[in-house]
Scaffold this active site. Structure first.
Site, short mmCIF file in Angstrom:
data_model
loop_
_atom_site.label_atom_id
_atom_site.label_comp_id
_atom_site.label_asym_id
_atom_site.label_seq_id
_atom_site.Cartn_x
_atom_site.Cartn_y
_atom_site.Cartn_z
N ASP A 86 19.38 22.58 -32.43
CA ASP A 86 19.48 23.24 -31.13
C ASP A 86 20.20 22.38 -30.09
O ASP A 86 21.01 22.86 -29.30
CB ASP A 86 18.05 23.55 -30.65
CG ASP A 86 18.01 24.61 -29.57
OD1 ASP A 86 19.03 25.27 -29.34
OD2 ASP A 86 16.94 24.77 -28.94
N LYS B 277 9.37 28.30 -18.96
CA LYS B 277 10.74 28.77 -19.13
C LYS B 277 11.62 27.59 -19.57
O LYS B 277 11.97 26.73 -18.78
CB LYS B 277 11.32 29.37 -17.83
CG LYS B 277 12.52 30.25 -18.17
CD LYS B 277 13.63 30.26 -17.17
CE LYS B 277 14.56 29.10 -17.12
NZ LYS B 277 15.50 28.92 -18.25
N LEU C 57 4.36 27.74 -0.11
CA LEU C 57 3.25 26.78 -0.07
C LEU C 57 2.63 26.55 -1.45
O LEU C 57 1.41 26.53 -1.61
CB LEU C 57 2.18 27.21 0.95
CG LEU C 57 2.65 27.28 2.39
CD1 LEU C 57 1.54 27.76 3.31
CD2 LEU C 57 3.15 25.91 2.87
N GLU D 204 11.10 16.54 -11.13
CA GLU D 204 11.72 15.46 -11.94
C GLU D 204 13.21 15.78 -11.98
O GLU D 204 13.63 16.68 -12.71
CB GLU D 204 11.15 15.48 -13.36
CG GLU D 204 9.72 15.02 -13.46
CD GLU D 204 9.59 13.51 -13.42
OE1 GLU D 204 10.63 12.81 -13.38
OE2 GLU D 204 8.45 13.04 -13.41
N GLY E 266 17.61 14.48 -11.15
CA GLY E 266 18.68 13.69 -11.76
C GLY E 266 18.52 12.20 -11.55
O GLY E 266 17.68 11.74 -10.76
N CYS F 133 18.18 11.66 -18.38
CA CYS F 133 17.98 11.47 -16.94
C CYS F 133 17.79 10.00 -16.60
O CYS F 133 18.20 9.54 -15.56
CB CYS F 133 16.77 12.27 -16.47
SG CYS F 133 15.26 11.78 -17.32
N GLU G 236 25.98 11.63 -10.92
CA GLU G 236 25.38 11.64 -12.26
C GLU G 236 26.38 12.27 -13.24
O GLU G 236 26.65 13.47 -13.16
CB GLU G 236 24.08 12.44 -12.23
CG GLU G 236 23.36 12.42 -13.57
CD GLU G 236 22.12 13.32 -13.61
OE1 GLU G 236 22.19 14.46 -13.10
OE2 GLU G 236 21.09 12.88 -14.15
N LYS H 187 13.75 9.19 -3.83
CA LYS H 187 14.99 9.70 -3.23
C LYS H 187 15.39 11.03 -3.90
O LYS H 187 14.54 11.86 -4.21
CB LYS H 187 16.09 8.64 -3.28
CG LYS H 187 15.69 7.31 -2.63
CD LYS H 187 16.87 6.41 -2.30
CE LYS H 187 17.63 5.90 -3.47
NZ LYS H 187 18.67 4.92 -3.16
#
Ligand code: NAD
Length: 485
Positions: A98, A181, A250, A256, A258, A290, A388, A458
């Site tokens: 995959d 998903k 809210l 998580e 780049g 990453c 990135e 950041k």
């Protein structure tokens, strides 16, 4: 390799049932090593996602899972880990097919880490303790840890199995239900895991999987009022959008995002040893990683020597068919990912940089192969350094002092990972403290374990996966104060 998955439906998994999307839509899954369609999966529309959230909501509000003891949930999660290990070869083959990952790495890294994730949180599942609190009130005050509810888990293409496990394992251990998903490019292991989780004893409706695109299925999930938390791993651009929608509603979020990590080599480093870590840091998973270390910062006295060693060593890295056990670097996951890396290297050339090794596609008669590439001579404000790339491309920059190394390392908008090569212990700790990153590796790269928290600062996001910190983030604290009058 033929897998039992070949005979499975690749449909949506909702409320314990496999079903087609309501409109019957399906989408292609491509083998990155050939560029050919290998199969199709159901493509969820908003209505399918709503059905999945309703199933998860019902399982949370009236099903057994949140009411089961942590110890029993732990037993089920232990079985998940055992089943992953028992089916390791098949899962590795599926993930390799995959994603285009080398088969040897799929087994050693992806499958092993996924099993470890479930095992670790199986052990922690009964550790969800509250506390008693001393107060001046004439009261007995205590806290309880309770699950949050329905977790929307949205994952990227590059580590489908591991990044699903890093969310589902703590979310389930804490007693939540989940709608997952997976990325549209790489949805297969999520469907395989739905079957394994069921076999392990996860009750129906507790884990639901909706395959589909980000703008349709992802967006519908994100905006569904039935969810309580969004656990998102993906790009900073999409993450910014996801966080803003979740913020408006809210909802709790975990982001998580780049990365663009710096790998600093000081003049006192063991260069022969460092070179292995440097190569791993930028070619692992074909740089689609990453926490990759694509920015090499080297003390000027050893810069030229190290570039020379790297040029030779990188040229020998085996790029090829991911199903060959000798392959270290497979194809990129798709043409758009390859083109992006290629464009950055072309930009570097236009800016006058030197391409020391690589810098071109590799023609293996199909598939998305790019040679591991090392670039020198870029200025720090070049987009090739600052952005990135997410491919097997390393930029190398010299520095003249510890302060300059830290300044260069911290100079991009990202802050996910960082690394230091040094034999000076005091320097290692001193510099680690000054680096703006969620994790710092010293004298190696990508040493990961579910016990060690991982996440960014950041533009790399916020919140932590792994460790007891992640388990706590999938629960909420309730205070109970009992009058003693
Ligand atoms: P992406 O942001 O394109 O997609 C991530 C997921 O978000 C996919 O499932 C996608 O379908 C979904 N999505 C897209 N649009 C959406 C929307 N509008 N609403 C809801 N969901 C939506 O990322 P990608 O290309 O799959 O993955 C690569 C990126 O992920 C890189 O930037 C990489 O650094 C990052 N990443 C971060 C970590 C980490 O732990 N920090 C780990 C792996 C990858």
């Amino acid at each position: 390799m033929t897998t039992t998955f070949d005979t499975e439906p690749r449909q949506l998994f909702i409320g314990g049932q496999w079903r087609e999307a309501a409109d019957g839509a399906r989408m292609d899954v491509i083998d990155p090593s050939t560029g050919q369609v290998i199969t199709t999966v159901a493509e969820a529309a908003a209505g399918d996602v709503d059905a999945a959230v309703r199933a998860a909501r019902e399982a949370f509000d009236s099903g057994p899972w949140p009411r089961t003891s942590g110890r029993e949930r732990g037993r089920v999660l232990h079985r998940v880990a055992e089943l992953i290990r028992a089916n390791a070869d098949e899962i590795a083959a599926l993930e390799s097919l995959d994603v285009g990952k080398p088969i040897s790495l799929c087994g050693a890294v992806d499958v092993t880490n996924a099993a470890n994730d479930y095992e670790y949180y199986a052990c922690l599942a009964q550790s969800q303790d509250g506390a008693t609190r001393e107060t001046p009130l004439n009261a007995f005050a205590y806290t309880r840890r309770e699950p949050l509810g329905v977790v929307a888990a949205i994952t990227p293409f590059n580590f489908p199995l591991v990044l699903a496990g890093s969310k589902l394992a703590p979310a389930l251990a804490a007693g939540n239900t989940v709608v997952h998903k997976p990325a549209e490019d790489t949805p297969l292991s999520a469907l395989y895991m739905a079957r394994l989780l069921t076999e392990a004893g996860v009750p129906e409706g507790v884990v639901n999987v909706v395959t589909g695109t980000g703008p349709v299925a992802g967006e519908a999930l994100l905006r569904n009022p039935g969810i309580d938390k969004v656990a998102f791993t993906g790009s900073t651009a999409v993450g910014r959008h996801v966080a803003s929608v979740a913020g408006e509603a809210l909802r709790t979020v975990m982001m998580e995002l780049g990365g663009n990590a710096a790998h600093i080599v000081f003049e006192d480093a063991d260069l022969e040893k460092a070179v292995g870590a440097i190569i791993k840091a930028f070619v692992f998973n074909t740089g689609q990683f990453c926490m990759a270390g694509p920015r090499l910062l080297v003390a000027r006295p050893v810069h030229d020597t190290l570039v020379g060693i790297l040029a030779e060593a990188v040229a020998q890295v085996t790029v090829g068919d991911p199903r060959d056990p000798g392959t270290v670097v497979g194809p990129m996951a798709g043409e758009k990912h390859l083109k992006k890396a290629e464009d950055y290297v072309e930009l570097a050339r236009k800016e006058g940089a030197g391409v020391v090794v690589g810098g071109e596609r590799l023609d293996l008669g199909g598939g998305y192969y790019y040679r591991p590439t090392v670039i020198t001579g870029l200025s720090n404000d070049s987009r090739v350094v600052q952005e990135e790339i997410f491919g097997p491309v390393l930029t190398v920059q010299p520095f003249d002092s510890e302060d300059e190394a830290v300044a260069l390392a911290n100079s991009t908008p990202y802050g996910l990972a960082s690394g230091i090569q040094t034999t000076d212990l005091a320097r290692a700790h001193r510099v680690a403290e000054r680096l703006q990153a969620g994790i710092v590796w010293i004298n190696d790269w990508a040493m990961l374990d579910p016990a060690v928290p991982f996440g960014g600062v950041k533009d790399s996001g916020f919140g932590r996966e792994y460790g007891p910190e992640a388990l706590a983030a999938y629960s909420k604290v309730k205070s109970v104060v009992v009058s003693l009058d």
